[in-house]
Design a protein around this motif. Structure first.
Motif, PDB file in Angstrom:
ATOM      1  N   ILE A 195     -18.146  -2.562 -14.651  1.00 26.07           N
ATOM      2  CA  ILE A 195     -17.431  -3.753 -14.193  1.00 26.07           C
ATOM      3  C   ILE A 195     -18.390  -4.571 -13.337  1.00 26.07           C
ATOM      4  O   ILE A 195     -18.928  -4.066 -12.342  1.00 26.07           O
ATOM      5  N   VAL A 196     -18.632  -5.816 -13.721  1.00 27.57           N
ATOM      6  CA  VAL A 196     -19.536  -6.703 -12.996  1.00 27.57           C
ATOM      7  C   VAL A 196     -18.728  -7.857 -12.416  1.00 27.57           C
ATOM      8  O   VAL A 196     -17.927  -8.485 -13.112  1.00 27.57           O
ATOM      9  N   SER A 197     -18.913  -8.143 -11.143  1.00 24.72           N
ATOM     10  CA  SER A 197     -18.180  -9.226 -10.487  1.00 24.72           C
ATOM     11  C   SER A 197     -19.068  -9.888  -9.451  1.00 24.72           C
ATOM     12  O   SER A 197     -20.093  -9.328  -9.048  1.00 24.72           O
ATOM     13  N   GLY A 198     -18.674 -11.068  -8.991  1.00 24.20           N
ATOM     14  CA  GLY A 198     -19.490 -11.815  -8.038  1.00 24.20           C
ATOM     15  C   GLY A 198     -19.694 -11.085  -6.728  1.00 24.20           C
ATOM     16  O   GLY A 198     -20.740 -11.203  -6.092  1.00 24.20           O
TER      17      GLY A 198
ATOM     18  N   GLY B  42      -9.906  -6.011  -9.192  1.00 22.73           N
ATOM     19  CA  GLY B  42      -9.516  -6.248 -10.580  1.00 22.73           C
ATOM     20  C   GLY B  42      -9.089  -4.969 -11.274  1.00 22.73           C
ATOM     21  O   GLY B  42      -8.132  -4.960 -12.056  1.00 22.73           O
ATOM     22  N   LEU B  43      -9.786  -3.871 -10.974  1.00 16.86           N
ATOM     23  CA  LEU B  43      -9.430  -2.585 -11.577  1.00 16.86           C
ATOM     24  C   LEU B  43      -8.050  -2.136 -11.107  1.00 16.86           C
ATOM     25  O   LEU B  43      -7.236  -1.675 -11.916  1.00 16.86           O
ATOM     26  N   LEU B  44      -7.776  -2.274  -9.823  1.00 15.49           N
ATOM     27  CA  LEU B  44      -6.457  -1.904  -9.305  1.00 15.49           C
ATOM     28  C   LEU B  44      -5.373  -2.745  -9.976  1.00 15.49           C
ATOM     29  O   LEU B  44      -4.337  -2.217 -10.406  1.00 15.49           O
ATOM     30  N   GLY B  45      -5.603  -4.048 -10.083  1.00 12.90           N
ATOM     31  CA  GLY B  45      -4.626  -4.914 -10.728  1.00 12.90           C
ATOM     32  C   GLY B  45      -4.426  -4.580 -12.193  1.00 12.90           C
ATOM     33  O   GLY B  45      -3.295  -4.612 -12.700  1.00 12.90           O
TER      34      GLY B  45
END
Length: 293
Positions: A205-208, A216-219
């Motif tokens: 998972i890549v994010s800013g 995002g993973l929890l959501g």
């Protein structure tokens, strides 16, 4: 030269959904979370704030949903990680290792033989070993003396991980980023040839900001498990985000804004962004989940 993670993000498309599905589908998950990125070039030398709130939000959600959580870090990061676990809504197991490979492999053996072994291991903003077998900050600095090779909980010669592995990062040098084609990191990230991670994961998972990937993973897990969503998201709000960061900074002495020309400081920011910016990400995720429910 500034880093450009757009190709890193594009390569990782679909991994968030697959990572969340692997947790949502498991009949009895036990989640391990690896975090802590120590910065000697700081006042005081401490781990950075990124990764700590991601761990806190994931752990809080899983705890409320009745999913056991084991948090893993190394001795230089222990105080800050411990501080965050102190404001969680329930108990997590906390494993702290010294900065050497034997300690990591010994922990791995204990985790494998535990009565309730891990099913998933998530690394959030945790520095990976590079091609030279050393850990490096984005500036190219060798930080191996301050960083346990927790990579060996994800990959090791002659050993296969018995748990599903998930890597979350934002800069190309974190555990999980070894899944990327090396040329992407070398071409798009400053000092990429030196700092590029060699350790991959089943899902990347890549994010800013790395914390945002954890949010995002929890959501995503909440979206896939509407029966658990009220519990998973019970603490996914501004007050919890504030409490975790406050504990990390004021008790754990976590720092931010460490650059080549400036020592990192104790401050209520994550990747140089104020707390309100991170709260807005949480609000955006919860808004999307509300619309889809």
């Amino acid at each position: 030269m500034r880093r450009d993670i757009s190709r890193l993000v594009a390569f990782a498309q679909g991994n968030l959904e697959r990572a969340a599905q692997s947790i949502a589908d498991h009949p009895s998950p036990h989640i391990g979370i690896v975090c802590g990125f120590f910065v000697r070039h700081a006042e005081p030398p401490s781990p950075e704030t990124d990764g700590l709130n991601g761990m806190g939000q994931l752990a809080a959600g899983f705890i409320e949903a009745g999913i056991p959580v084991t948090v893993i870090t190394d001795a230089p990061c222990a105080k800050a990680v411990w501080a965050v676990t102190g404001v969680l809504p329930g108990r997590v197991a906390l494993e702290v290792v010294s900065v050497d490979s034997d300690a990591v492999r010994s922990l791995r053996g204990r985790l494998e033989s535990a009565e309730q072994p891990l099913t998933h291991l998530i690394a959030i903003e945790r520095c990976s070993l590079g091609a030279d077998g050393r850990a490096h900050r984005e500036h190219g600095w060798d930080i191996s003396d301050d960083t346990a090779p927790l990579d060996y909980l994800f990959e090791d010669d002659g050993w296969s991980s018995p748990w599903t592995t998930i890597g979350i990062g934002d800069g190309g040098n974190e555990i999980g980023m070894g899944l990327l084609p090396r040329e992407i990191v070398e071409e798009d990230i400053p000092n990429g040839a030196l700092v590029a991670a060699r350790t991959g994961a089943d899902h990347l998972i890549v994010s800013g900001v790395a914390n945002w990937g954890a949010y995002g993973l929890l959501g995503a897990v909440a979206s896939l498990r509407p029966d658990l969503a009220p519990c998973l998201l019970k603490h996914f709000h501004a007050q919890s985000e504030h409490d975790v960061l406050t504990a990390a900074v004021t008790i754990g002495q976590a720092i931010d804004d460490s650059r080549v020309d400036r020592l990192g400081q104790l401050q209520m920011t994550i990747d140089r962004l104020p707390l309100d910016d991170h709260v807005e990400i949480i609000k955006s995720i919860t808004a999307v989940l509300s619309q889809s429910s």
